[in-house]
Structure formats: C-alpha cells, structure tokens
Design a protein around this motif. Structure first.
Motif, PDB file in Angstrom:
ATOM      1  N   LYS A 151       0.812  -1.225   0.000  1.00  0.00           N
ATOM      2  CA  LYS A 151       0.000   0.000   0.000  1.00  0.00           C
ATOM      3  C   LYS A 151       0.841   1.270   0.000  1.00  0.00           C
ATOM      4  N   ARG A 152       2.126   1.168   0.363  1.00  0.00           N
ATOM      5  CA  ARG A 152       2.958   2.375   0.473  1.00  0.00           C
ATOM      6  C   ARG A 152       3.367   2.866  -0.918  1.00  0.00           C
ATOM      7  N   ARG A 153       2.936   4.086  -1.240  1.00  0.00           N
ATOM      8  CA  ARG A 153       3.349   4.642  -2.537  1.00  0.00           C
ATOM      9  C   ARG A 153       4.778   5.163  -2.445  1.00  0.00           C
ATOM     10  N   SER A 154       5.212   5.558  -1.238  1.00  0.00           N
ATOM     11  CA  SER A 154       6.617   5.892  -1.035  1.00  0.00           C
ATOM     12  C   SER A 154       7.005   5.335   0.317  1.00  0.00           C
ATOM     13  N   ASN A 155       8.292   5.160   0.490  1.00  0.00           N
ATOM     14  CA  ASN A 155       8.750   4.524   1.726  1.00  0.00           C
ATOM     15  C   ASN A 155       8.494   5.386   2.957  1.00  0.00           C
ATOM     16  N   LYS A 156       8.134   6.666   2.687  1.00  0.00           N
ATOM     17  CA  LYS A 156       7.927   7.583   3.824  1.00  0.00           C
ATOM     18  C   LYS A 156       6.506   7.487   4.387  1.00  0.00           C
TER      19      LYS A 156
ATOM     20  N   ILE B 243      -0.747   9.021   4.950  1.00  0.00           N
ATOM     21  CA  ILE B 243      -0.988   7.767   5.665  1.00  0.00           C
ATOM     22  C   ILE B 243      -1.290   6.660   4.650  1.00  0.00           C
ATOM     23  N   CYS B 244      -0.542   5.552   4.722  1.00  0.00           N
ATOM     24  CA  CYS B 244      -0.822   4.475   3.751  1.00  0.00           C
ATOM     25  C   CYS B 244      -1.919   3.555   4.260  1.00  0.00           C
ATOM     26  N   ALA B 245      -2.038   3.434   5.567  1.00  0.00           N
ATOM     27  CA  ALA B 245      -3.057   2.517   6.096  1.00  0.00           C
ATOM     28  C   ALA B 245      -3.235   2.729   7.583  1.00  0.00           C
TER      29      ALA B 245
END
Ligand code: NAD
Ligand code: ZN
Length: 360
Positions: A27-32, A90-92
């Motif tokens: 789900k993470r579009r970027s590692n941040k 927020i990814c999740a």
C-alpha cells in the motif's frame, strides 16, 4: 435495494500476523508513508509482537480497552493524528485487538476523510467518502467487529450507544490469525465468543431474514456449539473454530438484525456500564421466556466450561435506575420489532421488562 458488502481480502491461519508489513508495503506509494497502528493495551507488555513495525516511520497508539469506545475518544485520536500529518501521508490504519480496537480503527479511518465529529456519523449510511485503507487483526473472537459494517461508540452527552453503519466502515483487509487469541483470559474468551452465538440465534429467531444471513448464522452457531461443548474451548483447534464462528457471525449480522438480548444488554451497558459481551451473557442467562431452547443450551455451555457470571447485579438499584433500564432497552425498536413484531411494546411492558432485569 439491499446491496450487501463483505470484507474483500483476508488471510487466515496461525502465524499470518507476520504478513502485516508485507501487506503494508503493497500500500505504500513511497517509503515515507506512515501506517498508523492501534493496538490493544494488553500487547504493550508482550515482546516481539510489533517487531515488524518501523517505529521511526509508523505511529503506534496503545488503546485502553477497559473503556468501550466513545465519540470523544475517537475525536481526540483524530485530532492528534491530523496535527501530525494529512490523510495523504498515511498508507493505512491497522487495528490489532478486540471489538474496542477494531471499532476505534474503523471510526478514525472514516473521520480522516470525512470532516466533522464522530457523532455526526452515528446512524445509518451517513459517511460520504471512503475512509483511509484499513487492516483489521482480531486478537479475541466473537463480536464479528472484524467484518461488520458498524463501529459502536458511546456518545456520553446524548446517552446514546450507536455506530457508524456504513459500507465504508468495513475493513479492506483482514488478518485472521488464531494464534493471537491464546492469551485471552478464560471468562473473557467465553463472554466474547458467546456474542457470535447470541447474534446468530437472535437473527435466526427474527422475522427480518434472508437466505445468505441464515446460512452464515447457522454455520456460526454450529461452530460455537463445537467450541463450547468441547472439553477445552481454548485448545488450538477450538480457538481456530472460534475465529471462524466470529467471522461468519459478523457476516450474518451484516445481513440480518439482532433480537431481544441485545436491547436488554444495551440497557445494562448504558445504565450500569457493563461491557457488551458480559452484559449479553447476563441477559442470555434469563431469556427463558423468549429463547427457551437456546437459554438451556447457554447454561449447559457455562457448566461445561466452568464459567461464572456476576449475580444480583440489579439487587440494589433504585426505581429511577429501573426506569432508565426500561427506557434504554425499549428504545431499540428495530431489533425488538424483528423479534416480537410491530406490537412489541404490548409484550415488553414496563412491568415485564423490569421483572426480567430483577432476575439478573
Ligand atoms: P474488547 O476489545 O472489549 O477486549 C476485551 C478484553 O480482552 C480486554 O481486556 C483486552 O485487553 C483483552 N484482550 C484482547 N485480546 C487479547 C489477547 N489476545 N490476549 C489477552 N487479552 C486480550 O473485546 P471484545 O469483547 O471483542 O469487544 C467488545 C467491544 O466490541 C464493545 O465495545 C462492543 O461495543 C463492540 N462490538 C462491536 C461490534 C461491531 O460490529 N462493530 C459488534 C459487537 C460488539
Ligand atoms: Zn453483540
């Protein structure tokens, strides 16, 4: 149109909780991007459990489940998060715990993408936008909160216990890992597990029925019978069955309505602050007039598993408290109508309701 939805994705099996970071990475579009993890406070003291979480990047909130969720608690968590970041960062959200944590996670997810306060969405289909992607990881089985379309919250000002009933409240992903329920205290395991049995017997005895809900209910009850009639309800095999019973019970509720037990139980929660699943069991123990066969079976389960219930809880109450108990039971018109018909008030007169409370 009654267009029903269930959880889209799930993994099931012992040890599957270790896939959490793998699922978050997808789900993470970027590692941040941050994952926000809500965890039951019980797991604060267990080592290793959250090893896979990068605590520099992700945010962990330990939730005290001694209190059932309130709208104020949800609002203050949302404020704390939005002061730190916007919902795009927020990814999740992840909820790891029992009904309390699972419900808090659902409510916060909805509020991060819908302005206003938690109480604005207490009711049916009031949430306008999909919430932040969320993963549910139940650590105790029974409520079905992992797959239901609601998240129950107490609104102290309005003296109201009601959820955000919405398709957007349903989890996007579940991790159903029975190994996580090993540490649950025995009585609590029984009380929460019994929520599945009670939801389903209420559904099957009601008039608001449909084929899909019935099949989910029947399967859940069958699994509950195996668990609570077994020599050891908390063996590895039985905890696995209990997790399935909870899942199917939750799917059943999404397709049906509860009956007489839940309104009485809500009365005990609102007036005496007794938690949902214990309150259900206290009520179930005196339901001979409405569910005679199931009440008998419930008592057999209690004997078999050597479970104790608090007794005499209404012995010292005042007339004013009994009045409040009556009002906070009878207010639940939909389930009472489902169980007893449109004229339920002629069956559940004030006298009858108070007599039942006095037997608890
Ligand atoms: P809970 O969240 O109330 O937790 C009960 C207790 O079990 C707590 O003390 C907690 O610390 C402990 N616990 C949880 N997992 C544990 C573990 N693995 N090991 C040791 N201890 C553990 O549990 P519940 O009974 O599942 O949830 C009750 C809540 O669910 C109520 O707030 C109720 O309103 C809500 N509920 C929601 C739905 C729904 O569809 N959303 C349905 C029914 C009930
Ligand atoms: Zn319930």
């Amino acid at each position: 149109m009654q267009n029903k939805k269930n959880v889209l994705n799930y993994v099931f099996g012992n040890g599957t909780y270790k896939h959490l970071e793998e699922l978050l990475t997808l789900k993470r579009r970027s590692n941040k991007e941050t994952a926000i993890i809500f965890v039951d406070h019980f797991f604060r003291s267990t080592t290793n459990f959250l090893n896979q979480i990068d605590q520099e990047r992700d945010l962990i909130f330990y939730i005290d489940s001694n209190e059932e969720p309130s709208t104020d608690m949800v609002d203050s968590l949302v404020n704390e998060i939005t002061e730190k970041m916007s919902s795009d960062e927020i990814c999740a959200l992840v909820g790891i715990g029992g009904g309390v944590v699972l419900d808090v996670t659902k409510a916060v997810s909805n509020l991060l993408t819908n302005s206003g306060k938690a109480e604005d969405y207490q009711g049916w289909d009031l949430v306008k936008n999909p919430g932040v992607y969320k993963i549910g990881i139940p650590t105790i089985s029974g409520t079905g909160a992992e797959c239901s379309r609601t998240c129950v919250m107490m609104n102290v000002k309005k003296n109201l216990k009601l959820g955000m009933n919405s398709d957007y409240t349903i989890y996007d992903q579940l991790i159903l890992d029975p190994s996580l329920t090993k540490t649950v205290e025995r009585n609590q395991y029984f009380y929460t597990g019994m929520d599945s049995y009670i939801h389903c017997l209420e559904s099957l005895n009601g008039s608001y029925r449909n084929g899909i809900g019935d099949v989910f209910s029947e399967k859940s009850i069958e699994l509950c019978r195996e668990v609570f009639s077994s020599e050891e309800m908390m063996s590895d095999e039985m905890r696995e069955k209990m997790m399935l019973a909870s899942y199917f019970g939750g799917c059943a509720v999404a397709n049906s309505l509860v009956g007489v037990v839940h309104p009485f139980s809500a009365g005990l929660s609102v007036v005496l602050g007794i938690h949902h699943c214990l309150a259900n069991c206290i009520v179930m123990n005196v339901m001979e007039d409405f569910y005679p066969e199931e009440t008998k079976e419930f008592k057999l389960f209690m004997d078999k598993q050597k479970i104790e219930l608090p007794k005499g809880i209404t012995d010292e109450l005042t007339d004013a408290q009994f009045d409040k108990l009556y009002l906070s039971t009878i207010i639940h018109e939909k389930p009472l109508e489902n169980a007893l018909g449109a004229n339920f008030k002629t069956i559940l007169t004030k006298e009858v309701v108070i007599k039942i409370f006095r037997r608890m």
